[in-house]
Design a protein around this motif. Structure first.
Motif, mmCIF file in Angstrom:
data_model
loop_
_atom_site.group_PDB
_atom_site.id
_atom_site.type_symbol
_atom_site.label_atom_id
_atom_site.label_comp_id
_atom_site.label_asym_id
_atom_site.label_seq_id
_atom_site.Cartn_x
_atom_site.Cartn_y
_atom_site.Cartn_z
ATOM 1 N N ALA A 1 -1.095 1.777 -2.008
ATOM 2 C CA ALA A 1 -0.701 0.705 -1.090
ATOM 3 C C ALA A 1 -1.875 -0.225 -0.808
ATOM 4 O O ALA A 1 -1.699 -1.442 -0.676
ATOM 5 C CB ALA A 1 -0.165 1.294 0.210
ATOM 6 N N LEU B 1 -2.075 -2.789 -3.575
ATOM 7 C CA LEU B 1 -1.006 -3.790 -3.489
ATOM 8 C C LEU B 1 -1.193 -4.710 -2.285
ATOM 9 O O LEU B 1 -0.997 -5.921 -2.372
ATOM 10 C CB LEU B 1 0.364 -3.104 -3.401
ATOM 11 C CG LEU B 1 0.861 -2.386 -4.657
ATOM 12 C CD1 LEU B 1 2.256 -1.836 -4.424
ATOM 13 C CD2 LEU B 1 0.869 -3.332 -5.852
ATOM 14 N N ILE B 2 -1.574 -4.122 -1.148
ATOM 15 C CA ILE B 2 -1.703 -4.919 0.068
ATOM 16 C C ILE B 2 -2.940 -5.812 0.003
ATOM 17 O O ILE B 2 -2.919 -6.962 0.473
ATOM 18 C CB ILE B 2 -1.699 -3.999 1.318
ATOM 19 C CG1 ILE B 2 -0.318 -3.364 1.478
ATOM 20 C CG2 ILE B 2 -2.104 -4.761 2.572
ATOM 21 C CD1 ILE B 2 -0.188 -2.376 2.622
ATOM 22 N N ILE C 1 5.697 0.355 -1.365
ATOM 23 C CA ILE C 1 4.277 -0.002 -1.410
ATOM 24 C C ILE C 1 3.421 1.246 -1.199
ATOM 25 O O ILE C 1 2.407 1.434 -1.846
ATOM 26 C CB ILE C 1 3.977 -1.077 -0.344
ATOM 27 C CG1 ILE C 1 4.654 -2.397 -0.745
ATOM 28 C CG2 ILE C 1 2.480 -1.275 -0.156
ATOM 29 C CD1 ILE C 1 4.507 -3.509 0.261
ATOM 30 N N GLN C 2 3.858 2.116 -0.308
ATOM 31 C CA GLN C 2 3.064 3.303 0.037
ATOM 32 C C GLN C 2 3.086 4.350 -1.077
ATOM 33 O O GLN C 2 2.084 5.017 -1.321
ATOM 34 C CB GLN C 2 3.626 3.910 1.343
ATOM 35 C CG GLN C 2 2.918 5.171 1.829
ATOM 36 C CD GLN C 2 1.547 4.859 2.435
ATOM 37 O OE1 GLN C 2 0.975 3.795 2.212
ATOM 38 N NE2 GLN C 2 1.024 5.787 3.191
ATOM 39 N N MET D 1 -4.162 -7.120 -2.746
ATOM 40 C CA MET D 1 -3.763 -8.225 -3.619
ATOM 41 C C MET D 1 -2.855 -9.194 -2.863
ATOM 42 O O MET D 1 -3.017 -10.414 -2.955
ATOM 43 C CB MET D 1 -3.045 -7.667 -4.842
ATOM 44 C CG MET D 1 -2.803 -8.687 -5.920
ATOM 45 S SD MET D 1 -2.231 -7.898 -7.445
ATOM 46 C CE MET D 1 -0.591 -7.347 -6.942
ATOM 47 N N PRO E 1 3.450 1.613 5.816
ATOM 48 C CA PRO E 1 3.830 0.528 4.906
ATOM 49 C C PRO E 1 5.186 0.821 4.258
ATOM 50 O O PRO E 1 5.567 1.993 4.175
ATOM 51 C CB PRO E 1 2.727 0.551 3.839
ATOM 52 C CG PRO E 1 1.623 1.373 4.392
ATOM 53 C CD PRO E 1 2.252 2.322 5.343
#
Lengths: 208, 208, 208
Positions: free
Chosen positions: A117, A120-121, C59-60, A123, C55
């Motif tokens: 995560a 992804l977060i 995503i997590q 980015m 999240p």
């Protein structure tokens, strides 16, 4: 301290890019300010929504939006100069992008996100503002098109942070991640690196 | 009681505007209903996401969406009449916008948002639905363009609320904020007020 | 077990549809992957934001995004074959849509949402990815246009789940809701069912 400077630098450069798009689109002063602010703080707001930070930091505390507004005003007043300094602006933007990607990953980890995560977060923090800008200006998001590398350096920065954070101190991850992402972005611009598209004959003409 | 009426009035007028755009775009009945509902309750849903109200009020409780659906149905059935009553619709819309801006700010304060956040969130509540409408209909958001004042009155209403709430009772802030925002919006329409754009020669032609 | 399979199937088919749009738009490999992933997991992420899951699950935890990436890669490598298998892809998409609508409603109920919210959130889970895809690709969302039934079957699936869950066991609701939504979607495609638009003379020409 350096972190605050990089944060405001990133917001200011992103906000300026939003303001320039808004000017080109013929938006009024409110539209210019709004697109500037949303581009400058949008990535962080999306990050905070994913992490349940409520209200999002940039909304709850005034400095980020104020920096974005100031940058928008300066960019609007010096629009011609701004366009001529394109190279400098792109370099500053690369630094802001690199810092947002790694600091976004760091904030995610601090809020209990997984390493996956965090990447992804991170980015998303770096590229979210630009995507919001292009959607609101009714353009196909630049980031998704074939022009140059932007999201890949952001992913590299966030991944670097996540890897280093696993074994080392946080500040090392922040520095190395930011530097690597910035370098890859600048090198990509300098040498015209870009990713291939899909099969060329499947691309619809006059449609982008 | 008056608050409920203003809330439903605002949702109904916003939903109608979404339905009219959807009809013009050739959407089917589901698309008309969906765009109407998202325009009517979208600003409040974004507000609730910022404030961590979960699920957002308009999704958890049926009245708001139901009012939006009813307004969408009426607007679709009386579309021609609706277009001819443009002036009345715009006036009702101004009242709805003013109430959403101030009540959005009030709800934000009630959920622990800062005064700064209350202003931003109040404004977002008032203009969010219209932005969602225009993004989904693939139009440049009206609010950002040079046409007339919309977001500025919303910001005035939210700011007025925040200032009055600091020292006085909540209901005074709601009334004064709603009235001021509505008046500024109506005056702007009446007298053709609008904000300037950026440098005119930087506006790309045929691009908006 | 079946639930996992249906979940990954849905994500894979949705992601492929995002990749195909991205290829047609001339996006680069990152853009194709990004649009694929966002289309595949976007509906679930919006659902989680509404439900304060932070999240968001996709995503997590890595499996959903990984499945979406793999599907994107396969779709890109076999793009011509993929286009020719349109009928099979549409059928798989119908199953994925049906499952997302009902499982989205089930997850909403599990997180304390009302029945009303479960229907809306289930529908959002099923159609959210497609709307995100079309907004980012700068197209008017297909779902809102007059082409065929998509959101109505999703609403049927979510509603069926909510009704059955009120009196019966959860798995019955999941199965019946998924099957009904899928059947309605497939029948709509097969027989060319579609909803009417608004008054035809009010549709702006050359504007969609």
């Amino acid at each position: 301290m350096l972190q605050l400077v990089l944060n405001y630098l990133g917001i200011a450069v992103f906000a300026s890019s939003g303001a320039m798009v808004a000017i080109r689109k013929g938006f009024d002063l409110f539209g210019i300010a709004a697109l500037g602010v949303m581009t400058g703080v949008g990535g962080g707001v999306v990050r905070d929504i994913f992490l349940n930070v409520s209200p999002p930091t940039s909304i709850q505390h005034w400095p980020n939006v104020t920096v974005a507004l100031a940058a928008t005003a300066v960019a609007t007043l010096t629009a011609r100069l701004f366009i001529r300094m394109r190279r400098i602006v792109l370099s500053l933007d690369a630094v802001g992008m690199g810092f947002f990607a790694t600091s976004g990953a760091a904030i995610a980890v601090d809020h209990g996100a997984s390493w996956f995560a965090a990447v992804l977060i991170g980015m998303t923090t770096a590229i979210g503002g630009g995507i919001i800008r292009d959607v609101l200006a009714r353009e196909v998001p630049l980031l998704l098109g074939p022009d140059d590398l932007y999201a890949v350096p952001a992913m590299l920065g966030a991944t670097t942070y996540a890897v280093i954070d696993y074994s080392g101190p946080q500040w090392v991850g922040l520095v190395v991640g930011t530097v690597l992402a910035t370098l890859l972005r600048v090198a990509g611009l300098r040498f015209g690196w870009h990713l291939p598209t899909g099969p060329a004959d499947l691309i619809a003409r006059g449609d982008a």
